[in-house]
Every structure is written in structure tokens, then in C-alpha cells.
Design an enzyme around this catalytic site. Structure first.
Site, PDB file in Angstrom:
ATOM      1  CE  LYS A 282      -4.452   1.055   1.941  1.00 45.44           C
ATOM      2  NZ  LYS A 282      -5.630   0.657   2.797  1.00 45.44           N
ATOM      3  CD  GLU A 368     -19.603  -2.490   7.303  1.00 44.31           C
ATOM      4  OE1 GLU A 368     -19.965  -3.561   6.719  1.00 44.31           O
ATOM      5  OE2 GLU A 368     -19.076  -1.602   7.157  1.00 44.31           O
ATOM      6  NE  ARG A 396     -21.044  -3.305   3.612  1.00 42.74           N
ATOM      7  CZ  ARG A 396     -20.851  -3.568   2.484  1.00 42.74           C
ATOM      8  NH1 ARG A 396     -20.988  -2.758   1.518  1.00 42.74           N
ATOM      9  NH2 ARG A 396     -20.346  -4.780   2.106  1.00 42.74           N
TER      10      ARG A 396
END
Ligand SMILES: [Mg+2]
Ligand SMILES: [Mg+2]
Lengths: 625, 625
Positions: A282, A368, A396
């Protein structure tokens, strides 16, 4: 310095490039991405990590005939630069500019819109099934991060895709982190890598061993055969994916263009479901981002040379920060408080709490649904869990809020950050629906503070309430008001009159209270005398206050940073109907019935007439009616 | 014949029983469950399958100190009979009676309310974490079916639970089916069982082999060690769960009480996360249910001796059946039509379609989120997917409807069955929220037919519409109206006047249209002359028609089988506000702001004033205002 990039109008133009030229192009892409993100902000680290991957995909596959679906989509900047959007790239994430996420309306190369995590495998399977029904032969590629793979939707997609075994390529972009550290079994799998030498040695030895088993007979041989098959994957992270019915390839170096191209060429000839495990870094190629990938995951404007983030107008504390301090304060007094996040400890302000109360803090991963049901379990045992979550991500877990929390009337607090317009992330990330999707759930209390100080009090009010409660607050800085040292419980369902007035009443909620008061002051100067109410509660409403103002003034104006259907203003209409109140004229201000585009928060509020001048103008017209 | 059961007032009373007595008790439980289900209907086959499992759990663990969480909960009948509800058991699933699902309000032995799938591991983890924070030592047990394990939420829960490695028992109740056949990789795992002899032989040989490896050195030894560990589970279905960080035990015979007790006793001494894989037979002990487990999954009243299902008043076709025929008819003409279900091919009426169009039919497993996003992918490639789903289960995919379908304005049709009250399954299953949670989503068209014939036309209208569209219809039989042979596209956003009238207008949607018309006729006899509108569309509304009736009559009454917040009536209020219409009196009829209990559909409609007499009475009062 972008000599090659300037010649790329579409992925077709990559086909003739040498590996050396591709490497140079990778550098040019990074330079461009860094330059634009340093001005506009953006998802820098994820996009830097996949530059070579993007080049190799577009070099080998033929977009838009072949479909590339980017999970979440915030890593698609190089993709955008290579697919005809180089010249608009400077408008990235700005009002009227190109999106920070794939958008079908922007380019045929954006096969599917994304923004939320874990959708790509399911969508790609839809594309693959459609292709087969049409008798076409194009390839379908989903690119998904290791973090996104922890979402239940990705598992559901993998499960069905492996079962159908369609010609489908899943590229697992494994950078050993999503936004924060990964959680759970999947990351254990991915970390099980051993060097290929060992695998090789082991396999050779095992082959000999299995050969020797022949004498034991056919039954055991069959078992042994399976052992061999399984061992093939066992020492690589492929075990899980092969079990799901995917061919597994990897892990391979995601910054080695040659290796990536070779692999994709090979896979192009397969017609099974295959997962390619790619290791990337990353922030690759920009040292500050490599060193602080979490900071540069989604970053505001920064100084390119130093990586120093440029502070905004600064001063006032952010709502997120005030929340983080308030929950820490409340937790000192109340041992029942437990804080939860779905992979956003920094974004939700919970990092300080996590440091102080490591045993009372849980990062559940990008999950979630689980976060909400887990919280319900804690609440059933007497705890007071606080799930800190962005408004658009709580969507969600709508059914878990309904089924596991509200139905049992359990005391879970939803600390809903990024409610209202969020800015440059645009329509997938705006939190414009929570008042509507929470308000109709029985037992739910829904509130919003007028400023960062009130947030503290409403947070305590929610935690102390013996049932589900949501506190929603906007992205960004507060007003710089002074913060009370002690949090107080405010009366549920009671608003606050901020200004008396006889010609009508402005009923405002959350982030619209200050602008509404400003509007009232401006209109007062014109001779229009409006009461201003800080409603605080969308559910239950302050019935007495609202009815009394309806009766005395005959005109109500509601103001909210939410979609206009089913939100706060609608609740006021319903109240008037329930009470059979006649002759009251109502104007509801909010966001209209369409997806709101990206732009700075202040730009969008102005565009939709929800800043002080906008409210003033619309109320002025209304009062003339 | 229920000599032992009659002595069981709480699980404590099981402790003294011999195995022989427990076996007799199992028979008595089955007899009681069959008797009551044959009268009241219910989830017979799942509950019969877990009788021994339930006995063993309650014999070994100490509920309510130890917590038992039943995933979905429809298998908990024996649990209810053993935990103080024997005498009320005859009221199972009836109005005012005990629930067919665990309910905290019913008994301290019901640790957590369930109804929807895949929640138990997440909830149990909440209980386990709470226990540890409190320094308690009780056990927490989640009982989850193989079908429920395919839901993404279960994966999220496993992932986090394995990561935390709390003292937690997951009992995987594997009957090789959920409601329909299982889908995907997980069932492959579970079918990988080989006989334990082979495993034993193989392991012994392997140990020798691994021992011989010592000479190769420490590195390879480490690898070899892992091989051994992995192989331990490899030949059993435990591989997956061990990888998730669970200890795996099984598979064991779920009808062998002795074996189950022995296993639970052993596990009681563990303090890690452990998964026990139990094999059961759905419908066990009642031949008709063993032979037709899908039919007896959730069954209406039946004849005990023959297993013959007792037909209801019969005659009229069900909405589900008409939907199933209509989509088959439409698919002949339109090759773009693809039908999807989440593990409910029978329940949604899609079985005939699946037979005729096997390549255009997909059962995605218990995975509503994936179903919606998969549909979005198909739609993006030009198909017209129809996702047939129960209203309360579509709640599980709210964000996918928002993010993957509506945001991209993709032509996915949601055929929403079981909208409105569903009857005996109660609050987890009533479909009372879809109008509210769908109406506020941009681009969505929301409609409901007045009868089964109109369902056909609205289904075609939805499929032909170039964007997302939902058609919601109730559980149960239609009115027996004649069915047009050809489906027609109806104009979007246009309602239908069924009766002219000058004193006011009844605006009804879906299942309330016929009762509303009946009410209008009754009131006409009393001199109250009401127009009646079949609204057909909740979004977009027929603005012209509604506004014109508002202006001419001054009184509007809306009627819907939906929660009163944010639904159809609310949309009418919003319309009046938007248009600045004054002086119109509105009454909204629907379900109030609380969870509606179980009961027959007609009982609930009567209780909430939504049948013809109820509407008549409430409108009469309103008209006097
Ligand atoms: Mg990652
Ligand atoms: Mg099952």
C-alpha cells in the site's frame, strides 16, 4: 515527465509497449496520482499499490470487452488515467469532476459502480453468467482487497461462484491490511505463506511417500490422492479458495509487471473460476504513504515533498474527535460501555478509547452486520455497546438493526458519523438516508446534535437510554464552541427553542440548526419573525413543542441534511396528520429524491439550498405564499 | 403417553433421567410436537430433527446460566417444551400464544430472539465477551444449521469468533439441507467426510512419515508439523472450521443421545472456541416429514396418521402461485428474464420456472445480499433479473438495493412476497416495512397489485421498466378473480378509480384495495359517498389523480398494509406539502409504530382495523370530524 502517459488514450495503446516502457509508465502514473491527490485529496495509498497490477490487467485483458470490476473502487485511479480520463484527472473528486470511484456513466471501461466493499465477486458472477447466456467469450475480472474479503457479501459471492464454476478471475489484492489491521481467520490464512523452496521439498518427499502407499489398497489410495491434492494448496494460502471451488494461483509479487502479465496470459486461457493472489504494498512508490499507509489511505491535500498533510482552516475540533473524547470520558464512569468499529478505529475516533480500554474495544473487521448483532449480544448481557459507524455503511446492517436490536429493544447505541453530505467521496458515501431508514423502526430513538458540544450530551443520553438509540453527526469540524467538562443526559423527545418568533417556526435538526438560526436572523432584519427550534430528536418528536408552534404560528419549516422522503420533515407532517391539526402550512427542506453528486460539503449545501443563504431564500419565498 | 414430559418443569428435571428415560422422553416430545403442529402448523421437520440434540444440550449444560442461542429459532420446539412451556405449547404460533421462535420475553431460557438466519454466532460471541468481562464462567452455545452457515453474517461471526478464540461452542446442525438444497462451497466441505477407519490408517502412516523427516532439518520440520496439524482435519469436514480458529469435533450422530452427552461433557471442560459437527435427519421420527422434509419444513395443519396436508378454504390461487406462472409466461416472450431466489424456490413459486428454464434460474443460497448484487451484474449486461424474495428477508440486502441497483439505476425487479402481515411466524417475518425502506431510495419504482390478476400485469410492468422496480404482494390466496391470459404493461405512476365519490377519497394500495372498496360501499349505505382509488404505485404516486381528488373532496384516507411511518400514506402527505395544497384533511391507516405480534392474517387485520369493518369504522369516525 509523463511522456508515455500522454500517448495513452485507451488501454489499446498499452499493447505495443515494452516492459521497460511499462515500468516507466508506472512511474508516470504514480507521479500524476500523487500530484492530483496532493491537491484534491483522495485514496492515495490504495491507488499507488495497484499501479503495476492495473497496467498488467489492461495490457493482457481487453477492456471494455473484458470486464474489470474494482471492489470498493478507490484503487482505480491508474485505471482512470489509462482509460481516456487523463485530461480530466485533475478534476478528481471535485464538484462536476470525475469520481474517485468507477462510474458506468463516466466510461465504458468502468464496468460496474462501486464504493462500498465486498460487492465485486457477486457482480462479476452476474457478468460471467450473462456472458455465458449470450454465448460470448469475454473475460470477467474482479479485483478485491484482503480487507474486503472479510465482508460477508464476499463470502456469499465466493461460495456461489465456486459452486457455479464459471469462467471468472478474482484477483485478491493482498496488502495485509484494509484500512486498519485485518481481523480474523482470513488474514491467518493469508499469512500462512511459506517459501516456495519448502513447498517444493515437501511435495517431493510427499510424492515418494504417497507412491509407497500403493500396497495399502485402493481405498487408502483414494484418500491419499485427496491428501496430495489438498497438500498442493495447503502450504500456500490457497487452501481456502480451492475449497471454495476456485483454482488458486499465487502468491505473486504485485509490483513485478512481467510476472503479472505472464500470470494473466496463462489465466486468460483457463475457463474455470480462478483466484490470483497478488501481494502489493500500500502506498508503493511514495515513501510517506508507504510509511503511513493508514494516514494516506484516504488523505486530504498534502505537501508532495514532505508528505505533510495541509491543515484545513483548522481550529475547531471535529465531531469525530469530540465523539472519541466523549466516549472515553463516559467509559470512566460507566463500565458497561463497550466501543465497536467495523475496521475504522481512526475514522470513527475510537483509537484513543482503544488505547485506554483495550478489553472494552472491538474492531470487528469490515463486517457491519456482525458488528450490530455482536453488539446486540453484549447488550442482552447488560453492557452498553456503542457501535461507531459511518451512516452509509450502517445501511449494510439495516436488518440486524431491525431484527437483533430493535425487535428485542436492546440498549445498543449507534454513533453515526458522516451523516449528511460527506464531500468528495460522493453518492456512495453520503449519509443522507439514516433518518429515513431508522425512523420507521419500532423502539428506535433517533437524535442529532446541533453542535459538537451537544454531541457529548446526546451520546450519554443514548447510552443511558434503555433501548436502541442513534446519534447522527456530520463529517468535519464543529463550530469551535466550548465543550462542557461533564456530559449530561438530555430529556428524550424534547427540543430546544433557540429563538422566539410569531410568523412561523423553523424546526431544524443536527447540522442545519446553526444555518437555520442564521437564516432566521437574516429574515428578522426583513421583518419576518421566525421561531427557531433545535429539534434534537427525530424520534420521538417533541410533540408538544411542535404542536404548540404549529398552533401559534401556523407555519412550520423543517430543515434537515437527509433525503426529503421519510425523514425529519416527514415525521412532522405525520404528527400533524395524527393530531388532526388543520390549517398549518409546512415547508420541508432537505435533499431531493436523487443521488447527490460529489463536491465539498459547503458546495453541496449551497447547491441544495441548505446553507444559511439557501434556507433564507427558500423561507423568504415560502413566507410570501 | 407423555408420562416423563409431564414431570419436566425445567431443564433441571432432566439431570436425574437415565438414558433409557431420555430416549422415551424424546418420543414424547416428538409426539407432542407432531400433535400441536398438525393443528397449528409450524416448523415441524426442523424441530423433529433436533429432539435428541436439545435433550443432550439441556442435560449437560445449565440453562439459563449457560446460554443456548438457536439460529433462526424455528427448531426450538423441544427446547420450549423442556423449559416451562409445556402447558402453553398448544397455543404455539397463535394469536396471544407462545411464539414459534425463541423470545426473551417468554422465558429466561430463551437467551436471544431469533427468526432470521445466520445471527447466532455473532450474538453468542457477544454473550461470551460479556461473560469474560464480568468474570463469569458460564458456557455459551450457538446452534446453527448448515443452511444458515451459507449466510455472510455467519461467516463474519465465525471469522471474528475464531480470531478472539473465546470459550464458545458452536453446534453445527448438519441435515444436508436448509429449506431447499444447499448451495456452494460449504456443502462441498461437509460432504467430504470419509469413514473414520481410513482417517485413522492414514494418520498412522503419516505420523511415521513425518517422524522420518527429522533429518531434513528444522525448517522442513516446521512445515511438516503444519502438515500434520492440517491433515488432522483434512479428511473430516473440520478443515474449514479449524482454519477459522475453531477446534473441530465431529461429525457425530445427532440422534445418539449418549454420544451427544459425552461430547458436550468433554467440551464443557474446554475453554476455546469449538465447533461440534452434528448430523441429523430433518423430520426424524415422523415418516411423512422424513420423506418430504421440504414440505414439512414449515407446514400448515395436517392429518397426523397420513401426513396429508389439510387444504384451507381453497379455491383461489395464491399470489405466490400466480407470480410463478406469470414469470414463466413472461419468460417465453422475453429471453432477458432471469429468476433468482435465496434458498426459497418453493416458497417464492419459482420451482416451475426452474424446471422450464434451468439455465435462467439461480438459487443463490441463503444469501440475500449476494442475490441482489449478482442481479445487478446481470442487469448491467442487459438482462432483466427478477429476485423473488420475502419482504422481511429483503431487509437483509437494503444496502445492496441502494448501492448496487438503485445508484446505477439498473433494471432489477424485486418480486416481494409475504408483504404485509404473514400470520403465525410473527414479527420477524411480517413484511411491514418494505414500502418505507424502498420508497426513499432514488430511482426505485414501488408498486402493489390490488389482486392476483393485477400482479401479473405489474410484474410485466416492473420487468419492462428500465430501472429498479419492486412489486409487493401478500402471503396467501388471492380473491379468485379470473386471470388474464396476456400480461400488459400498466402506465407507471397511474392509479385507477374504482368508485366515484364526493365526500372524500379512499386511497388504497395492494391488499387493502378490496377491503377499502367494501368499506366505501358500507359507508355509502350510511350516506357517506367516498371515491375509491387503487393506487397501484407508492412511487411514483399518481400525483394528478390524488391532487384532483384532494381538491374536489377535501378529505383523503390512505390505507396500506405497512408500518405507518414513511409508507404510502406518508408519501401522500409529502405530495400535498410539496404542492402546497392547503385545507385537505388526511387520515392514514396502517400498522402502528411497534412490532406486530403473531396471529392469523385475518385476525391481525381485524385487530389493527385494516379489514373492511375496521376501515369502515375508522373512516366513519374520521368523516364526522
Ligand atoms: Mg487490503
Ligand atoms: Mg440444514
Amino acid at each position: 515527465m509523463t511522456a508515455i502517459l500522454d500517448t495513452i488514450e485507451s488501454p489499446r495503446d498499452l499493447k505495443g509497449l515494452t516492459q521497460r516502457e511499462l515500468a516507466q509508465l508506472a512511474g508516470e502514473l504514480r507521479e500524476k496520482i500523487i500530484a492530483v491527490c496532493s491537491k484534491n485529496g483522495g485514496h492515495l495509498a490504495p491507488s499507488l499499490g495497484v499501479v503495476e497490477l492495473t497496467l498488467a490487467l489492461h495490457r493482457v485483458f481487453d477492456s471494455p470487452t473484458d470486464k474489470i470490476i474494482w471492489d470498493v473502487g478507490h484503487q482505480a485511479y491508474a485505471h482512470k488515467l489509462l482509460t481516456g480520463r487523463r485530461d480530466q484527472f485533475a478534476t478528481l473528486r471535485t464538484l462536476g469532476g470525475i469520481s474517485g470511484f468507477p462510474k458506468r456513466c463516466e466510461s465504458p471501461h468502468d464496468a460496474f459502480d462501486t464504493g462500498h466493499t465486498s460487492t465485486s465477486i457477486s457482480a462479476a458472477l452476474g457478468f460471467a453468467v450473462a456472458r455465458d447466456l449470450q454465448g460470448e467469450r469475454n473475460k470477467v475480472v474482479a479485483v478485491i482487497g484482503d480487507g474486503s474479503m472479510t465482508g460477508g457479501l464476499a463470502y456469499e459471492g465466493l461460495n456461489h461462484a465456486g459452486h457455479l464454476n464459471k469462467d471468472l478471475v478474482v484477483v485478491l489484492n493482498d496488502n495485509e491490511m484494509s484500512i486498519a489491521e485485518n481481523v480474523g481467520a482470513l488474514s491467518n490464512f493469508l499469512n500462512r505463506t511459506v517459501t516456495s523452496e519448502f513447498v517444493h521439498t515437501m511435495k517431493k518427499d510427499l510424492e515418494g511417500f504417497l507412491g509407497g502407499l500403493d500396497r495399502i489398497g485402493r481405498g487408502v489410495l483414494k484418500v491419499a490422492k485427496r491428501a496430495e491434492e489438498s497438500l498442493k494448496g495447503l502450504f500456500t494460502p490457497g487452501m481456502l479458495f480451492e475449497a471454495f471451488g476456485f483454482e488458486y494461483i499465487g502468491p505473486i509479487d504485485g509490483h513485478d509487471i512481467g510476472r503479472l502479465m505472464e500470470t494473466f496470459e496463462k489465466v486468460k486461457r483457463f475457463d474455470d473460476a480462478v483466484l490470483i493472489h497478488v501481494l502489493t504494498k500500500k502506498g508503493k512508490g511514495y515513501r510517506p504513504a508507504e510509511e503511513k499507509p493508514a494516514l494516506f489511505h484516504g488523505v486530504g491535500p498534502f505537501e508532495v515533498e514532505t508528505g505533510k498533510v495541509i491543515k484545513g482552516k483548522g481550529g475547531a475540533a471535529s465531531y469525530t474527535g469530540v465523539f472519541g473524547e466523549a466516549i472515553r470520558k463516559i467509559a470512566v464512569e460507566d463500565e458497561r460501555v463497550i466501543a465497536l468499529t467495523a475496521a475504522m478505529p481512526d475514522g470513527t475516533g475510537l483509537t484513543p478509547f482503544a488505547t485506554d480500554y483495550p478489553t472494552r474495544f472491538f474492531d470487528v473487521g469490515i463486517a457491519e452486520q456482525h458488528g450490530v448483532t455482536f453488539a446486540a449480544g453484549l447488550a442482552a448481557e447488560g453492557y452498553r455497546p456503542v457501535f461507531a459507524v459511518y451512516s452509509s455503511f450502517l445501511q449494510r446492517a439495516y436488518d440486524q438493526v431491525f431484527h437483533d436490536v430493535c425487535l428485542q429493544n436492546l440498549p445498543v447505541t449507534f454513533a453515526i458519523d458522516r451523516a449528511g453530505v460527506v464531500g468528495s467521496d460522493g453518492p456512495t458515501h453520503h449519509g443522507l438516508f439514516d433518518l429515513a431508514y431508522l425512523r420507521h423502526l419500532p423502539n428506535m430513538v433517533v437524535m442529532a446534535p446541533k453542535d459538537e458540544n451537544e454531541l457529548q450530551h446526546l451520546l450519554l443520553t443514548a447510552i443511558e437510554h434503555d433501548g436502541p438509540a442513534a446519534v447522527r453527526y456530520p463529517r468535519g469540524n464543529g463550530y469551535g464552541v466550548s465543550l462542557d467538562q461533564t456530559c449530561s443526559v438530555l430529556p428524550i423527545g424534547k427540543g430546544e427553542i433557540l429563538r422566539e418568533g410569531l410568523d412561523g417556526a423553523l424546526l431544524a435538526i443536527g447540522s442545519t440548526v446553526y444555518p437555520a438560526r442564521e437564516a432566521a436572523e437574516a429574515l428578522a432584519a426583513e421583518g419576518i419573525d421566525l421561531a427557531v427550534v433545535n429539534a434534537r430528536f427525530v424520534k420521538p418528536l417533541d410533540r408538544d413543542l411542535i404542536l404548540s408552534l404549529a398552533r401559534t404560528t401556523g407555519r412550520l419549516i423543517t430543515v434537515e441534511e437527509n433525503v426529503i422522503q421519510g425523514g425529519f420533515g416527514t415525521a412532522v407532517l405525520e404528527l400533524l396528520e395524527e393530531e388532526g391539526i388543520e390549517g398549518v402550512t409546512v415547508l420541508r427542506l432537505g435533499y431531493p429524491d436523487r443521488y447527490v453528486e460529489q463536491g465539498e460539503q459547503h458546495e453541496l449545501r449551497a447547491q441544495y439550498g441548505l446553507d444559511a443563504p439557501g434556507i433564507t431564500a427558500r423561507v423568504r419565498t415560502f413566507m410570501k405564499r
